[in-house]
Design a protein around this motif. Sequence first.
Motif, mmCIF file in Angstrom:
data_model
loop_
_atom_site.group_PDB
_atom_site.id
_atom_site.type_symbol
_atom_site.label_atom_id
_atom_site.label_comp_id
_atom_site.label_asym_id
_atom_site.label_seq_id
_atom_site.Cartn_x
_atom_site.Cartn_y
_atom_site.Cartn_z
ATOM 1 N N THR A 174 -10.659 9.475 0.800
ATOM 2 C CA THR A 174 -10.264 8.842 -0.266
ATOM 3 C C THR A 174 -11.254 8.437 -1.293
ATOM 4 N N ARG A 175 -10.966 8.480 -2.579
ATOM 5 C CA ARG A 175 -11.833 7.858 -3.505
ATOM 6 C C ARG A 175 -12.541 6.554 -3.325
ATOM 7 N N ASP B 142 -7.930 2.658 -1.186
ATOM 8 C CA ASP B 142 -6.777 3.243 -1.816
ATOM 9 C C ASP B 142 -5.636 3.371 -0.884
ATOM 10 N N GLY B 143 -4.404 3.030 -1.382
ATOM 11 C CA GLY B 143 -3.227 2.939 -0.538
ATOM 12 C C GLY B 143 -3.243 1.910 0.487
ATOM 13 N N ARG B 144 -4.100 0.884 0.486
ATOM 14 C CA ARG B 144 -4.060 -0.090 1.384
ATOM 15 C C ARG B 144 -3.951 -1.521 0.730
ATOM 16 N N THR B 145 -3.219 -1.335 -0.371
ATOM 17 C CA THR B 145 -2.775 -2.834 -0.856
ATOM 18 C C THR B 145 -1.723 -3.577 -0.037
ATOM 19 N N LEU B 146 -2.017 -5.000 0.066
ATOM 20 C CA LEU B 146 -1.320 -5.774 0.669
ATOM 21 C C LEU B 146 -0.549 -6.647 -0.108
ATOM 22 N N GLU B 147 1.014 -6.921 0.403
ATOM 23 C CA GLU B 147 1.684 -7.526 -0.543
ATOM 24 C C GLU B 147 1.341 -8.923 -0.372
ATOM 25 N N VAL B 148 1.341 -9.417 -1.698
ATOM 26 C CA VAL B 148 0.972 -10.985 -1.958
ATOM 27 C C VAL B 148 1.953 -11.631 -2.924
#
Length: 143
Positions: free
Chosen positions: A126-127, A131-137
Amino acid sequence: MSEQPAPSPTPGPTPGTAGADAVSGSPLPAEIASALKRDSAGLVAAIVQQHDTNEVLMLGWMDDEALQRTMTTGRVTFYSRSRQEYWRKGDTSGHVQWVKSVAMDCDGDALLVRVDQVGAACHTGTRTCFDGRTLEVVTGTAG
């Protein structure tokens, strides 16, 4: 693609090299070596950022030798904690990081390495490593 290590002509950091001992044997200029605050393994976190978009690409680890190589060759070199050897980003994958600048934070315990990234920065392809590893906050707002 997984990065492979670059040849390691000098040994990696030795536990307990933080502080004064690391300065006396450091390949870095004295003012830089004395300002760095290394962890117990002699390493400093290096945040890598794309120079023109400010995109945060990855985090790696450097000892004095890796930082010196990064500052003097135009290519980013890290110290692999798992393999205990140096590796220059892109040597096997072609995903080179061309150094544009290096800055030390106010405490001396982190580096900001601004680069021109060729291809993916992450070993997963991945760049960025984020990328694609955002946690809900829960988000906040000023004022």
